[in-house]
Design a protein around this motif. Sequence first.
Motif, PDB file in Angstrom:
ATOM      1  N   LEU A 158      26.099  10.542 -20.044  1.00 34.54           N
ATOM      2  CA  LEU A 158      25.501  11.091 -18.830  1.00 34.54           C
ATOM      3  C   LEU A 158      24.028  10.701 -18.772  1.00 34.54           C
ATOM      4  CD1 LEU A 158      27.019  14.704 -18.796  1.00 34.54           C
ATOM      5  CD2 LEU A 158      27.801  12.686 -17.518  1.00 34.54           C
ATOM      6  N   GLY A 159      23.595  10.191 -17.632  1.00 38.94           N
ATOM      7  CA  GLY A 159      22.224   9.728 -17.490  1.00 38.94           C
ATOM      8  C   GLY A 159      21.216  10.855 -17.445  1.00 38.94           C
ATOM      9  N   THR A 160      20.127  10.689 -18.184  1.00 40.71           N
ATOM     10  CA  THR A 160      19.020  11.643 -18.126  1.00 40.71           C
ATOM     11  C   THR A 160      17.983  11.206 -17.099  1.00 40.71           C
ATOM     12  OG1 THR A 160      17.899  10.476 -19.923  1.00 40.71           O
ATOM     13  CG2 THR A 160      19.290  12.344 -20.522  1.00 40.71           C
ATOM     14  N   ASP A 161      17.660   9.913 -17.099  1.00 44.58           N
ATOM     15  CA  ASP A 161      16.610   9.423 -16.218  1.00 44.58           C
ATOM     16  C   ASP A 161      16.817   7.950 -15.926  1.00 44.58           C
ATOM     17  OD1 ASP A 161      15.949   8.793 -18.972  1.00 44.58           O
ATOM     18  OD2 ASP A 161      14.008   8.119 -18.252  1.00 44.58           O
ATOM     19  N   VAL A 162      16.046   7.433 -14.990  1.00 44.39           N
ATOM     20  CA  VAL A 162      16.046   6.021 -14.636  1.00 44.39           C
ATOM     21  C   VAL A 162      14.600   5.541 -14.521  1.00 44.39           C
ATOM     22  CG1 VAL A 162      18.292   5.986 -13.467  1.00 44.39           C
ATOM     23  CG2 VAL A 162      16.247   6.649 -12.184  1.00 44.39           C
ATOM     24  N   GLY A 163      14.433   4.240 -14.341  1.00 46.56           N
ATOM     25  CA  GLY A 163      13.086   3.677 -14.232  1.00 46.56           C
ATOM     26  C   GLY A 163      12.881   2.860 -12.976  1.00 46.56           C
ATOM     27  N   PRO A 164      13.047   3.460 -11.781  1.00 41.95           N
ATOM     28  CA  PRO A 164      12.826   2.708 -10.542  1.00 41.95           C
ATOM     29  C   PRO A 164      11.392   2.202 -10.488  1.00 41.95           C
ATOM     30  CG  PRO A 164      12.838   5.067 -10.102  1.00 41.95           C
ATOM     31  CD  PRO A 164      13.289   4.905 -11.516  1.00 41.95           C
ATOM     32  N   GLN A 165      11.229   0.970  -9.987  1.00 39.86           N
ATOM     33  CA  GLN A 165       9.925   0.336 -10.041  1.00 39.86           C
ATOM     34  C   GLN A 165       9.198   0.279  -8.700  1.00 39.86           C
ATOM     35  OE1 GLN A 165       9.133  -2.809 -13.000  1.00 39.86           O
ATOM     36  NE2 GLN A 165      11.269  -3.348 -12.709  1.00 39.86           N
ATOM     37  N   GLY A 166       7.901   0.420  -8.792  1.00 40.51           N
ATOM     38  CA  GLY A 166       7.004   0.147  -7.685  1.00 40.51           C
ATOM     39  C   GLY A 166       6.037  -0.924  -8.159  1.00 40.51           C
ATOM     40  N   ILE A 167       5.004  -1.173  -7.378  1.00 37.77           N
ATOM     41  CA  ILE A 167       3.911  -2.050  -7.793  1.00 37.77           C
ATOM     42  C   ILE A 167       2.638  -1.210  -7.815  1.00 37.77           C
ATOM     43  CG2 ILE A 167       2.490  -4.057  -7.265  1.00 37.77           C
ATOM     44  CD1 ILE A 167       5.255  -4.885  -8.062  1.00 37.77           C
ATOM     45  N   CYS A 168       2.081  -1.017  -8.992  1.00 43.82           N
ATOM     46  CA  CYS A 168       0.802  -0.314  -9.107  1.00 43.82           C
ATOM     47  C   CYS A 168      -0.313  -1.333  -8.893  1.00 43.82           C
ATOM     48  CB  CYS A 168       0.681   0.343 -10.477  1.00 43.82           C
ATOM     49  SG  CYS A 168       1.845   1.711 -10.715  1.00 43.82           S
ATOM     50  N   TYR A 169      -1.335  -0.937  -8.140  1.00 43.55           N
ATOM     51  CA  TYR A 169      -2.392  -1.897  -7.818  1.00 43.55           C
ATOM     52  C   TYR A 169      -3.754  -1.210  -7.795  1.00 43.55           C
ATOM     53  CZ  TYR A 169      -2.248   0.079  -3.071  1.00 43.55           C
ATOM     54  OH  TYR A 169      -2.295   0.925  -1.991  1.00 43.55           O
ATOM     55  N   ARG A 170      -4.780  -1.990  -8.047  1.00 39.82           N
ATOM     56  CA  ARG A 170      -6.158  -1.494  -8.047  1.00 39.82           C
ATOM     57  C   ARG A 170      -6.732  -1.638  -6.644  1.00 39.82           C
ATOM     58  NH1 ARG A 170      -9.336  -0.548 -13.160  1.00 39.82           N
ATOM     59  NH2 ARG A 170     -11.072  -1.039 -11.765  1.00 39.82           N
ATOM     60  N   LYS A 171      -6.987  -0.505  -6.001  1.00 37.44           N
ATOM     61  CA  LYS A 171      -7.517  -0.523  -4.645  1.00 37.44           C
ATOM     62  C   LYS A 171      -8.912  -1.149  -4.595  1.00 37.44           C
ATOM     63  CE  LYS A 171      -6.660   2.937  -1.924  1.00 37.44           C
ATOM     64  NZ  LYS A 171      -6.543   4.279  -1.311  1.00 37.44           N
ATOM     65  N   ASP A 172      -9.707  -0.893  -5.622  1.00 33.97           N
ATOM     66  CA  ASP A 172     -11.063  -1.436  -5.603  1.00 33.97           C
ATOM     67  C   ASP A 172     -11.067  -2.952  -5.681  1.00 33.97           C
ATOM     68  OD1 ASP A 172     -10.026  -1.173  -8.223  1.00 33.97           O
ATOM     69  OD2 ASP A 172     -12.041  -1.157  -9.103  1.00 33.97           O
ATOM     70  N   LEU A 173     -10.153  -3.520  -6.495  1.00 30.25           N
ATOM     71  CA  LEU A 173     -10.085  -4.971  -6.621  1.00 30.25           C
ATOM     72  C   LEU A 173      -9.482  -5.611  -5.370  1.00 30.25           C
ATOM     73  CD1 LEU A 173      -8.970  -5.351 -10.365  1.00 30.25           C
ATOM     74  CD2 LEU A 173     -11.278  -5.376  -9.384  1.00 30.25           C
ATOM     75  N   PHE A 174      -8.500  -4.941  -4.778  1.00 31.10           N
ATOM     76  CA  PHE A 174      -7.917  -5.455  -3.534  1.00 31.10           C
ATOM     77  C   PHE A 174      -8.979  -5.519  -2.442  1.00 31.10           C
ATOM     78  CE2 PHE A 174      -3.099  -5.605  -3.070  1.00 31.10           C
ATOM     79  CZ  PHE A 174      -2.896  -5.991  -4.382  1.00 31.10           C
ATOM     80  N   LYS A 175      -9.799  -4.480  -2.351  1.00 23.98           N
ATOM     81  CA  LYS A 175     -10.844  -4.447  -1.327  1.00 23.98           C
ATOM     82  C   LYS A 175     -11.834  -5.592  -1.519  1.00 23.98           C
ATOM     83  CE  LYS A 175     -14.289  -1.378   0.759  1.00 23.98           C
ATOM     84  NZ  LYS A 175     -14.900  -0.006   0.726  1.00 23.98           N
ATOM     85  N   LYS A 176     -12.226  -5.838  -2.742  1.00 21.88           N
ATOM     86  CA  LYS A 176     -13.175  -6.919  -3.029  1.00 21.88           C
ATOM     87  C   LYS A 176     -12.586  -8.288  -2.717  1.00 21.88           C
ATOM     88  CE  LYS A 176     -15.683  -4.393  -6.627  1.00 21.88           C
ATOM     89  NZ  LYS A 176     -16.007  -4.326  -8.082  1.00 21.88           N
ATOM     90  N   ALA A 177     -11.246  -8.398  -2.834  1.00 23.25           N
ATOM     91  CA  ALA A 177     -10.585  -9.673  -2.562  1.00 23.25           C
ATOM     92  C   ALA A 177     -10.199  -9.826  -1.096  1.00 23.25           C
ATOM     93  CB  ALA A 177      -9.343  -9.813  -3.431  1.00 23.25           C
ATOM     94  N   GLY A 178     -10.577  -8.845  -0.261  1.00 27.48           N
ATOM     95  CA  GLY A 178     -10.291  -8.936   1.165  1.00 27.48           C
ATOM     96  C   GLY A 178      -8.866  -8.601   1.541  1.00 27.48           C
ATOM     97  N   LEU A 179      -8.151  -7.893   0.672  1.00 32.24           N
ATOM     98  CA  LEU A 179      -6.774  -7.501   0.944  1.00 32.24           C
ATOM     99  C   LEU A 179      -6.729  -6.039   1.387  1.00 32.24           C
ATOM    100  CD1 LEU A 179      -5.026  -9.119  -2.169  1.00 32.24           C
ATOM    101  CD2 LEU A 179      -4.901  -9.910   0.207  1.00 32.24           C
TER     102      LEU A 179
END
Length: 443
Positions: A158-179
Amino acid sequence: MRYRTRKSRQVVVLAAVAALGAGLLAGCAEDKDEPGGSSGGGGGGGGKTTLTVGVFGTFGLKEAGLYDKYMKENPDVVIKQTSIERNENYYPQLLTHLSTGSGLADIQAIEVNNIAEVTATQADRLVDLGKAPGVDKDSFLDWKWQQGTAQNGSTVALGTDVGPQGICYRKDLFKKAGLPTDRDEVGELWAGDWQKYLDVGKQYKAKAPKDSAFVDGAGGVMAAVTGSYEERFYDKDGKVVYKDSAAVKEAWDIASEFATEGLTAKLQQFQPSWDQAFSNGRFATISCPAWMLGYIKDKGGDKAEGKWDVAQAPKPSNWGGSFLVVPKAGKNTEEAAKLAAWLTAPEQQAVLFEKRGSFPSSTAAYDLPTVKDAKNPYFEGAPIGEIFAKAAEGAPVQILGPKDLIIAQNLADIGMLQVDQKGKSPDEGWKAAVAAIDNALDE
């Protein structure tokens, strides 16, 4: 977050998997060093039944207070947990105990990277928990239920947990890169296609802040891509097919381009340099399952608070997760099955998520407030319940094989690492990985 050791589970580890599953992260051993045997009725004293639970690392059930709650509701039961710190030490011992029928706990934990081998070779030694009172097949993710089901149709895990994925990102670095920095807008940048993720990486590099890369390492990218496919290393008939797998081909090609285009920080996951990079801005994005949010917070600390956020991944993907099984050799199989069913019920899975960050494998838990309304303040209040539930429900019913971890680790740590860190060509890295895998599989 539930810290567990696994150079397995994650996979790339898969880091997928090595974490997987794996010495991902060293958990703290609790109680004893090895699994305890089943205790008969009265083992707890005063006519009480003692149930033993064998786990690896800091599994989370005890830490979340679930044992205490169960004992309060069932005063005739005493629960004792044993833990071995590293899954790579725990699992071989478990197989030995299963083969001899001795030295087993009443309930044993199984890491996702080992579940295919367990269902294929140990099903006759395990209780069919699909028939246990209180177990509802429809409350689990379909693909998680299938992972714990043997070919004979018995659901032994019986499953206890899973590991669904997202993308973690640095907002400060994205802003500096114009994204863009808004999580919905960021998710739209690469929605539906891992190639788009690569393209965003190239955009980032064009205006990247000094000494920062788009991703941590090519190995993590490869694991994330393969995690979004149904067929990766084995086909439905149990044949090893990684050399011709569409999942592996796409993952290898995209990860290789990340490496050769200079989009990675050339870091190997779960190494000290990788840990340090979470706080110093060495990379802007990482494929992250739900359990990794706690890891990032721990390693990033106050210095990185408010800088990280999380968006949907290009495609639904899974990295990690575990199961509970009940050995038939135990003296208290009926009571153990009852406890296993309770521990994996939606309400308890929601508590495990709330207390430890382990995302439920029960879809019925997704409508409970502690999951549905969950937000993470360290990640700018990201609605993590919503984000990861969507990823979990969209993840494919993945075909697992007994040597998934070996294949994934060699692809990452032998093959892709040479491309990413040593400047080898993708072809040279691939040949090195294949040679290592074939040798490990005795082909």
